[in-house]
Design a protein around this motif. Sequence first.
Motif, mmCIF file in Angstrom:
data_model
loop_
_atom_site.group_PDB
_atom_site.id
_atom_site.type_symbol
_atom_site.label_atom_id
_atom_site.label_comp_id
_atom_site.label_asym_id
_atom_site.label_seq_id
_atom_site.Cartn_x
_atom_site.Cartn_y
_atom_site.Cartn_z
ATOM 1 N N THR A 147 0.850 -1.186 0.000
ATOM 2 C CA THR A 147 0.000 0.000 0.000
ATOM 3 C C THR A 147 0.884 1.234 0.000
ATOM 4 O O THR A 147 1.862 1.308 0.745
ATOM 5 C CB THR A 147 -0.913 -0.013 1.249
ATOM 6 O OG1 THR A 147 -1.661 -1.242 1.258
ATOM 7 C CG2 THR A 147 -1.862 1.160 1.262
ATOM 8 N N THR A 148 0.527 2.190 -0.851
ATOM 9 C CA THR A 148 1.287 3.441 -0.958
ATOM 10 C C THR A 148 0.366 4.624 -0.663
ATOM 11 O O THR A 148 -0.833 4.453 -0.441
ATOM 12 C CB THR A 148 1.885 3.617 -2.367
ATOM 13 O OG1 THR A 148 0.810 3.807 -3.304
ATOM 14 C CG2 THR A 148 2.739 2.419 -2.767
ATOM 15 N N ALA A 149 0.915 5.806 -0.734
ATOM 16 C CA ALA A 149 0.153 7.036 -0.513
ATOM 17 C C ALA A 149 -0.458 7.559 -1.810
ATOM 18 O O ALA A 149 -0.894 8.705 -1.872
ATOM 19 C CB ALA A 149 1.054 8.095 0.121
ATOM 20 N N MET A 150 -0.517 6.722 -2.845
ATOM 21 C CA MET A 150 -1.132 7.109 -4.108
ATOM 22 C C MET A 150 -2.643 7.165 -3.910
ATOM 23 O O MET A 150 -3.258 6.193 -3.476
ATOM 24 C CB MET A 150 -0.782 6.096 -5.189
ATOM 25 C CG MET A 150 -1.311 6.426 -6.566
ATOM 26 S SD MET A 150 -0.459 7.773 -7.392
ATOM 27 C CE MET A 150 1.052 7.000 -7.881
ATOM 28 N N ASP A 151 -3.220 8.317 -4.187
ATOM 29 C CA ASP A 151 -4.664 8.524 -4.099
ATOM 30 C C ASP A 151 -5.133 9.040 -5.453
ATOM 31 O O ASP A 151 -5.040 10.234 -5.733
ATOM 32 C CB ASP A 151 -5.011 9.513 -2.982
ATOM 33 C CG ASP A 151 -4.767 8.924 -1.596
ATOM 34 O OD1 ASP A 151 -5.280 7.825 -1.328
ATOM 35 O OD2 ASP A 151 -4.056 9.561 -0.800
ATOM 36 N N GLY A 152 -5.609 8.118 -6.299
ATOM 37 C CA GLY A 152 -5.947 8.491 -7.675
ATOM 38 C C GLY A 152 -4.668 8.827 -8.412
ATOM 39 O O GLY A 152 -3.708 8.059 -8.390
ATOM 40 N N MET B 28 -2.953 11.479 -7.563
ATOM 41 C CA MET B 28 -2.182 12.266 -6.604
ATOM 42 C C MET B 28 -1.457 11.359 -5.619
ATOM 43 O O MET B 28 -1.869 10.232 -5.383
ATOM 44 C CB MET B 28 -3.113 13.189 -5.800
ATOM 45 C CG MET B 28 -3.898 14.188 -6.588
ATOM 46 S SD MET B 28 -5.059 15.092 -5.511
ATOM 47 C CE MET B 28 -4.049 15.479 -4.109
ATOM 48 N N VAL B 29 -0.401 11.903 -5.036
ATOM 49 C CA VAL B 29 0.274 11.244 -3.932
ATOM 50 C C VAL B 29 0.084 12.136 -2.715
ATOM 51 O O VAL B 29 0.345 13.337 -2.767
ATOM 52 C CB VAL B 29 1.783 11.042 -4.215
ATOM 53 C CG1 VAL B 29 2.497 10.508 -2.995
ATOM 54 C CG2 VAL B 29 1.973 10.107 -5.401
ATOM 55 N N LEU C 179 9.885 2.630 -6.380
ATOM 56 C CA LEU C 179 8.505 2.144 -6.322
ATOM 57 C C LEU C 179 7.847 2.495 -7.654
ATOM 58 O O LEU C 179 8.492 3.078 -8.532
ATOM 59 C CB LEU C 179 7.778 2.752 -5.120
ATOM 60 C CG LEU C 179 8.361 2.339 -3.762
ATOM 61 C CD1 LEU C 179 7.740 3.136 -2.627
ATOM 62 C CD2 LEU C 179 8.175 0.841 -3.538
ATOM 63 N N ILE C 180 6.579 2.174 -7.825
ATOM 64 C CA ILE C 180 5.932 2.268 -9.131
ATOM 65 C C ILE C 180 5.811 3.702 -9.668
ATOM 66 O O ILE C 180 5.666 3.911 -10.856
ATOM 67 C CB ILE C 180 4.564 1.557 -9.107
ATOM 68 C CG1 ILE C 180 4.122 1.228 -10.512
ATOM 69 C CG2 ILE C 180 3.543 2.374 -8.340
ATOM 70 C CD1 ILE C 180 3.117 0.118 -10.592
ATOM 71 N N ASP C 181 5.897 4.688 -8.802
ATOM 72 C CA ASP C 181 5.833 6.100 -9.190
ATOM 73 C C ASP C 181 6.968 6.805 -8.442
ATOM 74 O O ASP C 181 7.142 6.593 -7.239
ATOM 75 C CB ASP C 181 4.467 6.672 -8.791
ATOM 76 C CG ASP C 181 4.255 8.108 -9.222
ATOM 77 O OD1 ASP C 181 5.021 8.995 -8.758
ATOM 78 O OD2 ASP C 181 3.313 8.371 -9.989
ATOM 79 N N ALA C 182 7.707 7.638 -9.126
ATOM 80 C CA ALA C 182 8.876 8.293 -8.523
ATOM 81 C C ALA C 182 8.522 9.165 -7.320
ATOM 82 O O ALA C 182 9.381 9.436 -6.487
ATOM 83 C CB ALA C 182 9.603 9.128 -9.579
ATOM 84 N N ARG C 183 7.271 9.591 -7.204
ATOM 85 C CA ARG C 183 6.845 10.416 -6.059
ATOM 86 C C ARG C 183 6.647 9.596 -4.793
ATOM 87 O O ARG C 183 6.579 10.148 -3.703
ATOM 88 C CB ARG C 183 5.546 11.154 -6.391
ATOM 89 C CG ARG C 183 5.677 12.119 -7.555
ATOM 90 C CD ARG C 183 4.331 12.662 -7.967
ATOM 91 N NE ARG C 183 3.509 11.578 -8.510
ATOM 92 C CZ ARG C 183 2.209 11.688 -8.819
ATOM 93 N NH1 ARG C 183 1.570 12.820 -8.603
ATOM 94 N NH2 ARG C 183 1.547 10.660 -9.313
ATOM 95 N N LEU C 184 6.546 8.272 -4.937
ATOM 96 C CA LEU C 184 6.311 7.399 -3.795
ATOM 97 C C LEU C 184 7.607 7.082 -3.081
ATOM 98 O O LEU C 184 8.592 6.694 -3.714
ATOM 99 C CB LEU C 184 5.628 6.104 -4.243
ATOM 100 C CG LEU C 184 4.250 6.285 -4.867
ATOM 101 C CD1 LEU C 184 3.760 4.988 -5.477
ATOM 102 C CD2 LEU C 184 3.261 6.824 -3.837
#
Length: 126
Positions: free
Chosen positions: A33-38, A40-41, A110-115
């Motif tokens: 689980t990540t902080a990805m919300d839609g 947005m992070v 992780l799957i998105d560089a912002r995560l």
Amino acid sequence: MNRQLISSGSPWEGPVGYSRAVRVGNLVEVAGTTAMDGDMVTGTDCYTQTKRILEKIADALHEAGATMDHVVRTRIFVTDITQWQEVGRAHGEVFKNIRPASSMLEVRALIDARLLVEIEASAVIS
């Protein structure tokens, strides 16, 4: 044995073939689980992202009939292990009295560089 699949509504669940959480009997496994919300992070720092992740894990557990008190193990993946104290502080705020077994590992990405953080959890409903 009855298998309950819990979905977060993520567009990745179907194509990748996973569920946010799965309950089988008294065991609940919560996927990474990540902080990805839609698109947005939530949060640009490890502490804020970890707090959001733990909220999402609590929601998945609730849907499975469990709570954070039932968590027996967490696995924490971070992109920068030097930030372990911020991740640990957020984890400790939730789990200081529950004290599940836990691991923290640095990963390349992780799957998105912002995560910055991803967490898995295992819970046993007694």
